[in-house]
Design a protein around this motif. Structure first.
Motif, PDB file in Angstrom:
ATOM      1  N   SER A 144       0.822  -1.202   0.000  1.00  0.00           N
ATOM      2  CA  SER A 144       0.000   0.000   0.000  1.00  0.00           C
ATOM      3  C   SER A 144       0.860   1.257   0.000  1.00  0.00           C
ATOM      4  N   LYS A 145       1.944   1.252   0.781  1.00  0.00           N
ATOM      5  CA  LYS A 145       2.822   2.419   0.843  1.00  0.00           C
ATOM      6  C   LYS A 145       3.591   2.600  -0.464  1.00  0.00           C
ATOM      7  N   LYS A 185       2.613   1.781  -3.403  1.00  0.00           N
ATOM      8  CA  LYS A 185       1.676   2.265  -4.420  1.00  0.00           C
ATOM      9  C   LYS A 185       1.620   3.791  -4.424  1.00  0.00           C
ATOM     10  N   LYS A 186       1.761   4.392  -3.244  1.00  0.00           N
ATOM     11  CA  LYS A 186       1.728   5.856  -3.144  1.00  0.00           C
ATOM     12  C   LYS A 186       3.058   6.482  -3.530  1.00  0.00           C
ATOM     13  N   LEU A 187       4.155   5.738  -3.324  1.00  0.00           N
ATOM     14  CA  LEU A 187       5.484   6.305  -3.549  1.00  0.00           C
ATOM     15  C   LEU A 187       5.977   6.166  -4.988  1.00  0.00           C
ATOM     16  N   VAL A 201      -0.431   0.276  -9.992  1.00  0.00           N
ATOM     17  CA  VAL A 201      -0.291   1.709 -10.240  1.00  0.00           C
ATOM     18  C   VAL A 201      -0.759   1.960 -11.666  1.00  0.00           C
ATOM     19  N   SER A 254      10.694   2.736   3.598  1.00  0.00           N
ATOM     20  CA  SER A 254       9.282   2.630   3.983  1.00  0.00           C
ATOM     21  C   SER A 254       9.014   1.374   4.795  1.00  0.00           C
TER      22      SER A 254
END
Length: 329
Positions: free
Chosen positions: A245-246, A248-250, A274, A322
């Motif tokens: 999940s992290k 995917k944001k980065l 993504v 992360s």
């Protein structure tokens, strides 16, 4: 070194123990942000080791980060000090991977290995047992925070030993804890829960068998070795989903779809996509047959498939750290 010097009259003198080389207990990978700085990092580590012989280093290569070093430290504080010196005194820009401990692995062939790099862990079929280092931790705290700190230790797989009252208002809590569980934010949580009053001291105890598994991260089917970690079996799913999940944001959007997966015990436990950037290929189609628009979109789709096969995903530096903020509730 190690000689005992005394007077001639001291006949019943007990000799002092000899010099013993220090053994690192915490390990991490260190890589230059710019590949051209590798030689400078090599020279810097040589200089630093002259006045701090207690840290160990050896060259290693990562598929994701290139050429770097695997460093061993006496503890977490020692690791932070060395990293700070490398960046402040020598002006290096570095990427640091997740800190690890050395796991004791017994293989099917009867060989005992000490694995500090998750990428070097043998396959599950070749492993008989895995043991991890435990510490004996002493937490000094005001009595009003006993419940919260005991819950914190139990969440980190701690084994209660004893509780000793110093006075009516202060107590010493003793626990056996896995060293890997206090690596990241245990001290921060300790201070937060006790409003800054509690303190921590610990000594290495022994190695104990644990159900540890390797957690791998795959990006478009390729394993990113720098993001691999060894975790307890019960925490693999939570940590895998949190890390995916992290990431995917980065990870920035590409011209093709990026698939992020977490794998443990030979199966995929989490997945995220993504979405690709999309060019408006039908912008110049003003009316006309709808089949023309469909052909343009199909052509774009085929192009993205080809791009995905040969395209390289750039993973930002923040992604490699992360792991530190995931699954540590």
């Amino acid at each position: 070194m190690g000689d005992t010097i005394t007077t001639a009259k001291a006949l019943n003198l007990q000799l002092l123990p000899g010099y013993q080389e220090t053994k690192p207990v915490v390990f991490c990978g260190l890589y230059p942000v710019e590949a051209d700085d590798y030689n400078e990092l090599t020279i810097t580590l040589e200089k630093l080791s002259l006045n701090d012989s207690s840290f160990h280093y050896e060259p290693e290569t990562s598929n994701a980060l290139g050429f770097g070093f695997r460093l061993g430290f006496l503890g977490l504080l020692h690791m932070e000090i060395v990293q700070e010196r490398l960046e402040r005194e020598f002006g290096l820009r570095l990427v640091t991977t997740t800190p690890n401990v050395a796991f004791k692995v017994v293989t099917e062939g009867g060989e005992t290995l000490y694995i500090e790099n998750p990428a070097k862990l043998p396959t599950e079929e070749d492993i008989v047992s895995i043991a991890e280092p435990f510490i004996r931790a002493s937490l000094v705290t005001p009595t009003e925070f006993i419940g919260d700190l005991m819950k914190l230790c139990e969440n980190r797989r701690g084994d209660y030993i004893e509780m000793e009252y110093i006075d009516p208002e202060r107590v010493i809590l003793s626990y056996y804890l896995p060293l890997s569980e206090i690596m990241v934010d245990f001290y921060d949580q300790l201070k937060s829960l006790s409003r800054g009053y509690a303190s921590l001291d610990y000594d290495l105890a022994d190695y104990r068998p644990s159900e540890m598994v390797k957690l791998d991260i795959l990006v478009n089917g390729d394993e990113v070795d720098a993001l691999s970690t060894i975790v307890h079996k019960d925490k693999a799913y939570r940590m895998g989903t949190g890390l995916v999940s992290k990431l995917k944001k980065l990870i920035p959007r590409q011209m093709f779809e990026v698939v992020i997966q977490a794998k443990a015990q030979g199966r995929i436990i989490s997945r995220a996509n993504v979405k690709p950037l999309r060019k408006h290929v039908t912008a110049k189609c003003y009316g006309g047959d709808v089949t023309r628009k469909r052909k343009l979109l199909e052509r774009q789709k085929e192009g993205k498939k080809r791009m995905k096969m040969v395209g390289k995903v750039e993973i930002p530096q923040e992604a490699f750290m992360s792991v530190l903020t995931v699954g540590r509730d």
